[in-house]
Write a protein that holds these residues in place. Structure first.
Motif, PDB file in Angstrom:
ATOM      1  N   TRP A 116       8.034   4.482  -0.680  1.00 26.33           N
ATOM      2  CA  TRP A 116       9.157   3.588  -1.003  1.00 26.33           C
ATOM      3  C   TRP A 116       9.266   3.521  -2.518  1.00 26.33           C
ATOM      4  CZ3 TRP A 116       9.980  -1.401   2.296  1.00 26.33           C
ATOM      5  CH2 TRP A 116      11.219  -1.974   1.986  1.00 26.33           C
ATOM      6  N   SER A 117      10.341   4.086  -3.054  1.00 27.61           N
ATOM      7  CA  SER A 117      10.420   4.286  -4.495  1.00 27.61           C
ATOM      8  C   SER A 117      11.782   3.897  -5.047  1.00 27.61           C
ATOM      9  CB  SER A 117      10.139   5.761  -4.821  1.00 27.61           C
ATOM     10  OG  SER A 117      10.337   6.054  -6.183  1.00 27.61           O
ATOM     11  N   ARG A 137       4.284   2.031  -2.483  1.00 31.10           N
ATOM     12  CA  ARG A 137       5.428   1.509  -3.222  1.00 31.10           C
ATOM     13  C   ARG A 137       5.336   1.942  -4.678  1.00 31.10           C
ATOM     14  NH1 ARG A 137       8.416  -2.920  -1.350  1.00 31.10           N
ATOM     15  NH2 ARG A 137       9.690  -2.415  -3.156  1.00 31.10           N
ATOM     16  N   ARG A 150       7.142   1.305  -8.177  1.00 30.20           N
ATOM     17  CA  ARG A 150       8.071   0.362  -8.816  1.00 30.20           C
ATOM     18  C   ARG A 150       8.490   0.868 -10.191  1.00 30.20           C
ATOM     19  NH1 ARG A 150       8.430  -4.218  -5.897  1.00 30.20           N
ATOM     20  NH2 ARG A 150       6.751  -4.692  -4.426  1.00 30.20           N
ATOM     21  N   TRP A 170      -1.665  -0.144   2.453  1.00 28.29           N
ATOM     22  CA  TRP A 170      -0.567  -0.164   1.486  1.00 28.29           C
ATOM     23  C   TRP A 170      -1.106  -0.179   0.062  1.00 28.29           C
ATOM     24  CZ3 TRP A 170      -0.174  -4.150  -2.045  1.00 28.29           C
ATOM     25  CH2 TRP A 170      -0.928  -5.302  -1.780  1.00 28.29           C
ATOM     26  N   THR A 222       0.679  -0.522  -4.158  1.00 30.60           N
ATOM     27  CA  THR A 222       1.822  -0.637  -5.061  1.00 30.60           C
ATOM     28  C   THR A 222       1.394  -0.226  -6.459  1.00 30.60           C
ATOM     29  OG1 THR A 222       2.802  -2.453  -3.803  1.00 30.60           O
ATOM     30  CG2 THR A 222       3.499  -2.209  -6.081  1.00 30.60           C
ATOM     31  N   THR A 223       2.248   0.530  -7.143  1.00 30.06           N
ATOM     32  CA  THR A 223       1.943   0.899  -8.523  1.00 30.06           C
ATOM     33  C   THR A 223       3.217   0.892  -9.357  1.00 30.06           C
ATOM     34  OG1 THR A 223       0.624   2.440  -9.861  1.00 30.06           O
ATOM     35  CG2 THR A 223       2.271   3.412  -8.395  1.00 30.06           C
ATOM     36  N   GLN A 224       3.050   0.991 -10.669  1.00 30.23           N
ATOM     37  CA  GLN A 224       4.162   1.065 -11.605  1.00 30.23           C
ATOM     38  C   GLN A 224       4.343   2.503 -12.072  1.00 30.23           C
ATOM     39  OE1 GLN A 224       6.206  -1.259 -12.833  1.00 30.23           O
ATOM     40  NE2 GLN A 224       5.241  -3.246 -12.514  1.00 30.23           N
ATOM     41  N   ASN A 280      -5.102  -1.655  -3.029  1.00 32.59           N
ATOM     42  CA  ASN A 280      -3.779  -2.217  -2.768  1.00 32.59           C
ATOM     43  C   ASN A 280      -2.910  -2.262  -4.015  1.00 32.59           C
ATOM     44  OD1 ASN A 280      -5.458  -4.415  -0.546  1.00 32.59           O
ATOM     45  ND2 ASN A 280      -4.161  -2.726   0.064  1.00 32.59           N
ATOM     46  N   ASN A 281      -3.449  -2.764  -5.100  1.00 28.29           N
ATOM     47  CA  ASN A 281      -2.733  -2.747  -6.379  1.00 28.29           C
ATOM     48  C   ASN A 281      -3.351  -1.674  -7.267  1.00 28.29           C
ATOM     49  OD1 ASN A 281      -1.058  -5.049  -5.790  1.00 28.29           O
ATOM     50  ND2 ASN A 281      -2.859  -6.321  -6.123  1.00 28.29           N
TER      51      ASN A 281
END
Length: 261
Positions: A29-30, A93, A95, A136, A138-140, A221-222
């Motif tokens: 998801w991008s 994800r 971000r 899951w 999430t990263t930047q 996760n993060n």
């Protein structure tokens, strides 16, 4: 030619954070700005034997939707999104943003309506994540807008992100394992502690942690991570805290938040 550190970050997300296995269904998801990293993640999922599905968000489309949508449209949840998030084995994800203030002009009431329409999705997502049924991360993605927010050039921000994720290291997964092992020492020490007291120029806060577990957050996760977290007893907070760093949420910058318990 893609930055080799980007390929390393994709490998971390797929093979360390979400541990993709052959046959896993993986949602990537991008934001469209992060498409270079999304391609590398997609490639890495395939090489791990997974089945990637790509979802792309776009800042301009989000602005059109939040500006033009009626309350009914804001609250409607796509069955495609619900069905996907309810069944995928892993979600990655990515971000990024072309403009972190793109939704600044949107009526806050519309933002609240939009968030309310996603309550069922979030509840289902949190339950699957808590049960480990959904892995899951999430990263930047280092982009111009976030670099500007950080008062950095894009090159400086890229270096910052890739250093923080260990994507610039020969064996980043081994480095994250060291972080995990070092933090586990403190997780074990914190076990069975009863109270936490936080004091500083902007805080004097007491929290009960009696009976609560402490979690080792080491990039699963993060990404990046490097924290130990817990959930304090809900009615135990006593004291005050002031936040001096601004936060951007739904396109709005929020500053000067203070809380007293």
């Amino acid at each position: 030619m893609p930055d080799p550190r980007m390929k390393q970050l994709a490998d971390i997300l797929v093979n360390y954070s979400t541990k993709v296995q052959p046959g896993d269904w993986v949602l990537v998801w991008s934001n469209t700005i992060a498409l270079p990293l999304a391609r590398e993640v997609y490639r890495s999922v395939l090489r791990a034997g997974g089945h990637p599905t790509m979802r792309l968000d776009d800042d301009d489309l989000n602005e059109v939707f939040m500006t033009e949508a009626s309350d009914e449209q804001l609250q409607w949840m796509s069955p495609v999104t619900m069905g996907t998030v309810s069944q995928v084995n892993a979600m990655i994800r990515l971000r990024a943003a072309a403009n972190t203030r793109v939704l600044m002009g949107v009526d806050p009431a519309k933002s609240r309506t939009y968030q309310a329409g996603r309550r069922d999705l979030m509840e289902m997502y949190k339950k699957r994540a808590a049960s480990k049924d959904l892995r899951w991360v999430t990263t930047q993605f280092p982009c111009q807008a976030h670099a500007q927010e950080a008062d950095m050039s894009l090159r400086e921000y890229e270096d910052f992100i890739y250093q923080a994720t260990f994507a610039d290291q020969p064996d980043p997964i081994a480095r994250w394992q060291v972080v995990h092992d070092n933090q586990q020492h403190w997780v074990d020490w914190l076990r069975d502690k009863q109270e936490v007291r936080i004091q500083g120029p902007d805080v004097d806060l007491t929290l009960s942690v009696a009976g609560r577990a402490f979690k080792n957050s080491s990039g699963e996760n993060n990404m990046p991570s490097g924290e130990i977290f817990t959930s304090p007893v809900e009615d135990s907070a006593a004291g005050w805290i002031r936040f001096t760093y601004p936060a951007v949420r739904m396109g709005r910058s929020v500053e000067g938040v203070s809380l007293e318990f």
